[in-house]
Design a protein around this motif. Structure first.
Motif, PDB file in Angstrom:
ATOM      1  N   PRO A  35       0.819  -1.227   0.000  1.00  0.00           N
ATOM      2  CA  PRO A  35       0.000   0.000   0.000  1.00  0.00           C
ATOM      3  C   PRO A  35       0.848   1.271   0.000  1.00  0.00           C
ATOM      4  O   PRO A  35       2.073   1.228   0.162  1.00  0.00           O
ATOM      5  CB  PRO A  35      -0.791  -0.121   1.301  1.00  0.00           C
ATOM      6  N   LYS A  36       0.164   2.352  -0.171  1.00  0.00           N
ATOM      7  CA  LYS A  36       0.811   3.652  -0.011  1.00  0.00           C
ATOM      8  C   LYS A  36       1.318   3.781   1.420  1.00  0.00           C
ATOM      9  O   LYS A  36       0.781   3.169   2.333  1.00  0.00           O
ATOM     10  CB  LYS A  36      -0.199   4.766  -0.305  1.00  0.00           C
ATOM     11  N   GLU A  37       2.347   4.638   1.563  1.00  0.00           N
ATOM     12  CA  GLU A  37       2.901   4.850   2.897  1.00  0.00           C
ATOM     13  C   GLU A  37       2.086   5.907   3.630  1.00  0.00           C
ATOM     14  O   GLU A  37       1.739   6.946   3.067  1.00  0.00           O
ATOM     15  CB  GLU A  37       4.365   5.285   2.789  1.00  0.00           C
ATOM     16  N   TRP A  38       1.796   5.615   4.884  1.00  0.00           N
ATOM     17  CA  TRP A  38       0.979   6.530   5.686  1.00  0.00           C
ATOM     18  C   TRP A  38       1.850   7.183   6.750  1.00  0.00           C
ATOM     19  O   TRP A  38       2.634   6.516   7.416  1.00  0.00           O
ATOM     20  CB  TRP A  38      -0.152   5.738   6.336  1.00  0.00           C
ATOM     21  N   ASN A  39       1.747   8.480   6.882  1.00  0.00           N
ATOM     22  CA  ASN A  39       2.438   9.176   7.968  1.00  0.00           C
ATOM     23  C   ASN A  39       1.471  10.132   8.633  1.00  0.00           C
ATOM     24  O   ASN A  39       0.554  10.650   8.009  1.00  0.00           O
ATOM     25  CB  ASN A  39       3.685   9.896   7.445  1.00  0.00           C
ATOM     26  N   ILE A  40       1.706  10.322   9.883  1.00  0.00           N
ATOM     27  CA  ILE A  40       0.779  11.133  10.676  1.00  0.00           C
ATOM     28  C   ILE A  40       1.590  12.099  11.533  1.00  0.00           C
ATOM     29  O   ILE A  40       2.616  11.729  12.114  1.00  0.00           O
ATOM     30  CB  ILE A  40      -0.110  10.232  11.574  1.00  0.00           C
ATOM     31  N   ARG A  41       1.134  13.346  11.541  1.00  0.00           N
ATOM     32  CA  ARG A  41       1.802  14.346  12.378  1.00  0.00           C
ATOM     33  C   ARG A  41       0.923  14.763  13.563  1.00  0.00           C
ATOM     34  O   ARG A  41       1.358  14.747  14.698  1.00  0.00           O
ATOM     35  CB  ARG A  41       2.203  15.559  11.527  1.00  0.00           C
ATOM     36  N   ASP A  42      -0.327  15.049  13.263  1.00  0.00           N
ATOM     37  CA  ASP A  42      -1.194  15.485  14.358  1.00  0.00           C
ATOM     38  C   ASP A  42      -2.648  15.244  13.949  1.00  0.00           C
ATOM     39  O   ASP A  42      -2.948  15.069  12.758  1.00  0.00           O
ATOM     40  CB  ASP A  42      -0.982  16.976  14.662  1.00  0.00           C
ATOM     41  N   ALA A  43      -3.517  15.282  14.927  1.00  0.00           N
ATOM     42  CA  ALA A  43      -4.946  15.116  14.658  1.00  0.00           C
ATOM     43  C   ALA A  43      -5.708  15.535  15.895  1.00  0.00           C
ATOM     44  O   ALA A  43      -5.249  15.323  17.014  1.00  0.00           O
ATOM     45  CB  ALA A  43      -5.261  13.660  14.314  1.00  0.00           C
ATOM     46  N   TRP A  44      -6.841  16.185  15.675  1.00  0.00           N
ATOM     47  CA  TRP A  44      -7.699  16.566  16.811  1.00  0.00           C
ATOM     48  C   TRP A  44      -9.117  16.852  16.331  1.00  0.00           C
ATOM     49  O   TRP A  44      -9.381  17.020  15.142  1.00  0.00           O
ATOM     50  CB  TRP A  44      -7.145  17.750  17.599  1.00  0.00           C
ATOM     51  N   ILE A  45      -9.997  16.928  17.318  1.00  0.00           N
ATOM     52  CA  ILE A  45     -11.367  17.394  17.084  1.00  0.00           C
ATOM     53  C   ILE A  45     -11.586  18.546  18.066  1.00  0.00           C
ATOM     54  O   ILE A  45     -11.317  18.391  19.267  1.00  0.00           O
ATOM     55  CB  ILE A  45     -12.406  16.292  17.354  1.00  0.00           C
ATOM     56  N   LYS A  46     -12.011  19.693  17.530  1.00  0.00           N
ATOM     57  CA  LYS A  46     -12.304  20.831  18.411  1.00  0.00           C
ATOM     58  C   LYS A  46     -13.808  21.067  18.446  1.00  0.00           C
ATOM     59  O   LYS A  46     -14.498  20.946  17.433  1.00  0.00           O
ATOM     60  CB  LYS A  46     -11.599  22.085  17.907  1.00  0.00           C
ATOM     61  N   ASN A  47     -14.299  21.469  19.631  1.00  0.00           N
ATOM     62  CA  ASN A  47     -15.720  21.797  19.751  1.00  0.00           C
ATOM     63  C   ASN A  47     -15.951  23.246  19.319  1.00  0.00           C
ATOM     64  O   ASN A  47     -15.023  23.938  18.877  1.00  0.00           O
ATOM     65  CB  ASN A  47     -16.238  21.531  21.164  1.00  0.00           C
ATOM     66  N   SER A  48     -17.154  23.688  19.481  1.00  0.00           N
ATOM     67  CA  SER A  48     -17.515  25.024  18.993  1.00  0.00           C
ATOM     68  C   SER A  48     -16.776  26.125  19.761  1.00  0.00           C
ATOM     69  O   SER A  48     -16.592  27.223  19.259  1.00  0.00           O
ATOM     70  CB  SER A  48     -19.032  25.220  19.090  1.00  0.00           C
ATOM     71  N   GLN A  49     -16.298  25.777  20.991  1.00  0.00           N
ATOM     72  CA  GLN A  49     -15.500  26.753  21.740  1.00  0.00           C
ATOM     73  C   GLN A  49     -14.027  26.727  21.335  1.00  0.00           C
ATOM     74  O   GLN A  49     -13.207  27.451  21.883  1.00  0.00           O
ATOM     75  CB  GLN A  49     -15.577  26.484  23.261  1.00  0.00           C
TER      76      GLN A  49
ATOM     77  N   MET B 117      -9.459  17.856  12.343  1.00  0.00           N
ATOM     78  CA  MET B 117      -8.186  18.059  11.675  1.00  0.00           C
ATOM     79  C   MET B 117      -7.353  16.787  11.765  1.00  0.00           C
ATOM     80  O   MET B 117      -7.115  16.266  12.862  1.00  0.00           O
ATOM     81  CB  MET B 117      -7.428  19.224  12.318  1.00  0.00           C
ATOM     82  N   ILE B 118      -6.968  16.255  10.602  1.00  0.00           N
ATOM     83  CA  ILE B 118      -6.029  15.127  10.558  1.00  0.00           C
ATOM     84  C   ILE B 118      -4.907  15.529   9.629  1.00  0.00           C
ATOM     85  O   ILE B 118      -5.112  15.721   8.425  1.00  0.00           O
ATOM     86  CB  ILE B 118      -6.699  13.829  10.070  1.00  0.00           C
ATOM     87  N   ASP B 119      -3.731  15.693  10.223  1.00  0.00           N
ATOM     88  CA  ASP B 119      -2.566  16.084   9.414  1.00  0.00           C
ATOM     89  C   ASP B 119      -1.781  14.814   9.074  1.00  0.00           C
ATOM     90  O   ASP B 119      -0.759  14.518   9.685  1.00  0.00           O
ATOM     91  CB  ASP B 119      -1.717  17.068  10.206  1.00  0.00           C
ATOM     92  N   SER B 120      -2.340  14.057   8.133  1.00  0.00           N
ATOM     93  CA  SER B 120      -1.682  12.807   7.729  1.00  0.00           C
ATOM     94  C   SER B 120      -1.351  12.861   6.251  1.00  0.00           C
ATOM     95  O   SER B 120      -1.787  13.756   5.545  1.00  0.00           O
ATOM     96  CB  SER B 120      -2.616  11.623   7.985  1.00  0.00           C
ATOM     97  N   SER B 121      -0.562  11.922   5.811  1.00  0.00           N
ATOM     98  CA  SER B 121      -0.315  11.809   4.371  1.00  0.00           C
ATOM     99  C   SER B 121      -0.400  10.349   3.989  1.00  0.00           C
ATOM    100  O   SER B 121      -0.019   9.464   4.765  1.00  0.00           O
ATOM    101  CB  SER B 121       1.068  12.366   4.014  1.00  0.00           C
ATOM    102  N   LEU B 122      -0.928  10.064   2.805  1.00  0.00           N
ATOM    103  CA  LEU B 122      -1.018   8.710   2.280  1.00  0.00           C
ATOM    104  C   LEU B 122      -0.525   8.788   0.845  1.00  0.00           C
ATOM    105  O   LEU B 122      -1.251   9.219  -0.056  1.00  0.00           O
ATOM    106  CB  LEU B 122      -2.470   8.213   2.355  1.00  0.00           C
ATOM    107  N   GLU B 123       0.749   8.439   0.666  1.00  0.00           N
ATOM    108  CA  GLU B 123       1.403   8.683  -0.620  1.00  0.00           C
ATOM    109  C   GLU B 123       2.291   7.501  -0.970  1.00  0.00           C
ATOM    110  O   GLU B 123       2.653   6.708  -0.111  1.00  0.00           O
ATOM    111  CB  GLU B 123       2.276   9.951  -0.510  1.00  0.00           C
ATOM    112  N   ASN B 124       2.675   7.461  -2.221  1.00  0.00           N
ATOM    113  CA  ASN B 124       3.633   6.426  -2.600  1.00  0.00           C
ATOM    114  C   ASN B 124       4.873   6.549  -1.728  1.00  0.00           C
ATOM    115  O   ASN B 124       5.346   7.650  -1.444  1.00  0.00           O
ATOM    116  CB  ASN B 124       4.010   6.540  -4.077  1.00  0.00           C
ATOM    117  N   GLY B 125       5.374   5.434  -1.267  1.00  0.00           N
ATOM    118  CA  GLY B 125       6.522   5.426  -0.369  1.00  0.00           C
ATOM    119  C   GLY B 125       6.971   3.980  -0.228  1.00  0.00           C
ATOM    120  O   GLY B 125       7.091   3.274  -1.249  1.00  0.00           O
ATOM    121  N   HIS B 126       7.115   3.531   1.003  1.00  0.00           N
ATOM    122  CA  HIS B 126       7.623   2.174   1.205  1.00  0.00           C
ATOM    123  C   HIS B 126       6.947   1.477   2.362  1.00  0.00           C
ATOM    124  O   HIS B 126       6.435   2.125   3.276  1.00  0.00           O
ATOM    125  CB  HIS B 126       9.132   2.207   1.443  1.00  0.00           C
ATOM    126  N   LEU B 127       7.000   0.173   2.292  1.00  0.00           N
ATOM    127  CA  LEU B 127       6.698  -0.661   3.455  1.00  0.00           C
ATOM    128  C   LEU B 127       8.055  -1.080   4.016  1.00  0.00           C
ATOM    129  O   LEU B 127       8.948  -1.489   3.263  1.00  0.00           O
ATOM    130  CB  LEU B 127       5.882  -1.883   3.013  1.00  0.00           C
TER     131      LEU B 127
END
Lengths: 436, 436, 436
Positions: free
Chosen positions: C59-73, C148-158
């Motif tokens: 598969p494509k290589e997946w990398n993740i830097r950050d992720a969150w869910i913010k409420n209305s505040q 917000m999900i700061d991820s990437s799914l791109e050609n890369g390597h396993l």
């Protein structure tokens, strides 16, 4: 046809057969076959008395019209018209006054069951006799009785009924019922009824095996059939003797002589998956016609399916094995289990995994859940994994079902899904269609 | 000979052998063989000291005349004449005053059984010593004792007794007893007694197998015999080491190295059919001479039959294994069971059904009840049906007995009846007669 | 290294790996391998996205830097920085306001465990999502959230790590660990920790087999490795998938597909001789990477060792499978048992008795007690007798251990003593030295 209706239908057939005085030859047997012919196109065979069949000779044909014992007042104290069990089956004709001392040698009763008439035969020793309740016997205090048996024992024929349903293969599944007992319901009108309805069903669907049904007199019938069909016997791959399938007891299965034949494993699989109690019996050369099929010169894989086995219920071979003793729902249940066994055997094929190195990706074929992380595969997914893992061309679907603990029907459906996705292929796929 | 008489006779033989001081060589062993020769024509073999037998060497011959320990008053506190167990078997000669501190290194006792003398040997390490009761040991408070052992250890011979009963076949059944223990009854005068009476019986009847009886010193005796008879060892098809068969314990059978040899199955069949408790032990390379017979270079099917096995009764290898410990009725029972085992092996032939297609009509040969309808075949009829069904030339009578659950003797009698009716024939029938 | 120290060391390694967000590809996996390389010289392999591996594609290589869910505040109500399990593993990048109705389709929780975060993945279906505690889910009452999900799914390597320890033979013992799970301790940082220390130990001793360690992403990793190394797969004679070995449950062993392979017997021998409870599980094509190794095209003898198996502990695939759930002493115990299993396999050779006819005289070689008459041989003497009796060139030391009931290590030492006395010799002795 739903199950209650089916049970009632089998029961009705038994009711129609019940009054007839059958024996191993004669018109009673023929009339019974005529009734079965209304359901399935039985072919009747007539084998002449005196025909040598292996170590045996087809006996003279016996026919019976009437029989009674009258006391000194001329009252009938024993009357064949009341129950055909009253006559020692195959009795010679006689009509004379007999002193009670002599008559006693010709009377059979059951001291432990005062109101039941025993069933006794004298096929191979020329004799005459009456079977009476013990109460009757005790009341016969006259010193002399008039005895009348209006029977004939003359050269004629042995009759049997046969029905072959051709499947895709010439390999055969044999279903055999002894049909020679007079008014006895569990042994074996129940077997005749269940087998007739199985034949009716199987003649309407497509099957892999050919199915041969035999309605024969016990012992001499199977010997005669085996002798006359000797050169085709090797086509029989599996067989069931069906008897005593109408009482409320749990299912019993007596294994084939081999003891671990495909049939034995199929029956065990089906019975185990009912969740109900059942009992497996080892092969023994005593019992019904499986004795002949399993003789060392044939060694056929024929098992015997029953509810309470012969000789193990008090009513066995007595007048108490009557229309009250067998139940429509038990007949329906026996039918359903026999059909399941037949279906497992008919569909027990072998496959080869066309993608044998690692699992194929089932998800991309919509055969597998795509989100990961769950605790367990579901049963159908597990069945597919088992079929893929074991489809090495050696293991049958029944092997896979047994090893996996997954029911055959689920394994079979998983197989269809995988075959649909071109992931497996049948080994030496014969040209047959599905049994539904 | 009825069983009580037989038990008494074996017991009497044990009484005659009991006082003699046997060892693995010497006159005590010879005198014992001379007593057995009154019952069976044993052939005595004398093998010279120094003879190489595989990895071993036949030891010097040991003879003993007297031995004692005297205290400072000149009283014999330990006396070989009172019990030959008092002497460490194979002790070197000695006659001198020995300080108690040194003497202690040469004394053996059983602290847990104050009044019993242990049995100890030193065959392969030249040494001397005495075995005493713990009570004796505790009363030996002098600082010095006079020790006298009038023994000799010189070049001479190892002796063993052998008896071959020729049967119809050169194939042999071996019965082996170690005969080297001094005054110990269960281990192994009981075995010698039972084996002697088995030999006496078998020499008077006709047998299929030849029966070879060996009365030998333990370990070195079987090694010597195997070495000298190496080229004929392969004739031995079955064998029993008989030991510890006089005590009241239940029967024990230690299986052959194979674990499922014909002999193992025969013994299990016989013991199971006694209806009494018994115990089967897996093979282990520790025990009696079966260790040598089962060494991988020979791998003979030799089992070991006993009542309480060696080492598992408190009296084992002590003076309490005496004439009170063994019982005439136990000896008779062991004899009877050994003979039954031998009879099963001797009569365990294979047959072919000459009428293999369907059952033959037993009724017309007067082998079967003619009136039908009964609940069950009797045991003898069932045995005939089993023999007919399984006589395919592959199954032995023991196979049939085991599968059917019918006792071997009934299967064997059914076989005779069927053979009499020319319905079966033995496979490769050898020229031998019956063992009665 | 003693056991408590070893347990602590494995635990420390797990602590170091715990915070990293691993997946089946990406930098989290690479960083984890870099940590393992401090212990053993792992070779890292990089396989390009899109590479066809049997029925699968890397598969494509997946990398993740950050992720969150913010409420209305604008408060982060779900935050990847708090636990990397909060993110559906392999989530696509996203950053937008999402109505709660839509968001619900992307949220996973465990109603039955209100405070645990589930672990979920979506490797093969492109999707995004968050895993939250049920308590979090219930408190999310706003009508809209910022996701917000700061991820990437791109050609890369396993990426995978591999380490081969060469033994005397090219035949291999495979140890395989899936290493793709994020912050989950028992599944499978425990396996990675135990395997790393096994590799460290085995690289320091001499072994008969070569040992291959694989630290791979689950499923796609083993498929990739098998595809790229297809021609050498046949060298693998035994293998263990190690997983879930840090919890306090009893040992479980899932058998190989064969079910009675040498490895299966070795594991059973070791576990039985611990005297502790354990459980054997039959093979099933569901589980870890043994599924791929046991696919019919490879059919490798790979078993799976664990304490509580996957899916059978409540903490499985949740945030509760944390550093509190695994214990240093359990890790040490699992390590010790794995090593014992490896040692049995490594030393399970076959010998031939050079003195096969009767026992050799062990006494003259100082291998046996010289005074006779004792009740029993000691365990070591018994072990020698068993090795002599069964060393026919066919039986392995494990066969002898199993049949005798003597522990492998004692059989192995008896073998050394007999080999030292030139009484036995190894069959086809390969040129290798001892595993210590």
């Amino acid at each position: 046809m739903d199950s209650p209706e089916l049970g009632n239908n089998i029961y009705s057939l038994i009711e129609a057969l019940y009054p007839i005085c059958r024996s191993i030859t004669g018109d009673g047997f023929r009339r019974s076959m005529d009734i079965l012919k209304k359901y399935v196109p039985l072919e009747l065979h007539e084998i002449a008395s005196g025909t040598q069949v292996f170590d045996w000779v087809v006996p003279k044909e016996w026919n019976i019209r009437d029989a009674w014992i009258k006391n000194s007042q001329g009252d009938k104290v024993v009357d064949f018209q009341q129950s055909n069990l009253h006559l020692l089956n195959y009795s010679l004709p006689v009509h004379r006054k007999v002193p009670m001392d002599e008559l006693k040698e010709h009377l059979y009763s059951l001291p432990e069951q005062e109101d039941w008439i025993p069933y006794r035969t004298s096929y191979y020793k020329e004799y005459w006799g009456f079977c009476v309740t013990h109460r009757q016997l005790q009341s016969m205090t006259d010193s002399e009785y008039e005895v009348m048996i209006d029977s004939s024992l003359e050269n004629g024929h042995l009759t049997y009924g046969e029905f072959l349903i051709k499947g895709e293969s010439e390999d055969e599944f044999l279903i055999s019922c002894h049909s020679c007992h007079p008014s006895l319901c569990n042994d074996n009108l129940s077997g005749m009824g269940v087998a007739t309805y199985l034949a009716k069903h199987l003649s309407q669907v497509n099957t892999r095996y050919s199915y041969r049904f035999l309605f024969i007199p016990g012992t001499i019938g199977s010997i005669t059939w085996l002798c006359l069909n000797e050169k085709n016997v090797k086509r029989i791959k599996h067989g069931l003797v069906i008897a005593c399938v109408g009482d409320p007891g749990i299912m019993h299965y007596k294994k084939t002589r081999d003891g671990n034949a495909e049939l034995d494993r199929a029956v065990q699989h089906v019975l185990k998956n009912t969740g109900e109690n059942y009992k497996l019996l080892e092969f023994s050369p005593y019992g019904y016609d499986e004795r002949q099929y399993a003789s060392p010169g044939f060694n056929l894989n024929v098992g015997n399916i029953s509810r309470t086995p012969h000789g193990q219920f008090a009513e066995y071979h007595t007048s108490a094995d009557n229309l009250d003793f067998v139940k429509a729902e038990c007949l329906a249940d026996s039918y359903a289990k026999c059909l399941k066994i037949i279906q497992v055997i008919d569909q027990n094929r072998k496959y080869v995994n066309l993608n044998p190195k690692c699992e194929p990706q089932l998800g991309k074929r919509d055969l597998y859940t795509l989100h990961g992380g769950r605790k367990d595969a579901n049963n159908f997914e597990l069945a597919m994994l088992w079929v893929l893992n074991m489809s090495d061309g050696q293991s049958s679907l029944l092997d896979i079902a047994d090893r996996s603990g997954v029911e055959f029907i689920t394994i079979q459906k998983a197989t269809e899904a995988l075959q649909g996705a071109a992931l497996i292929t049948e080994v030496d796929e014969p040209k047959y269609r599905c049994l539904s």
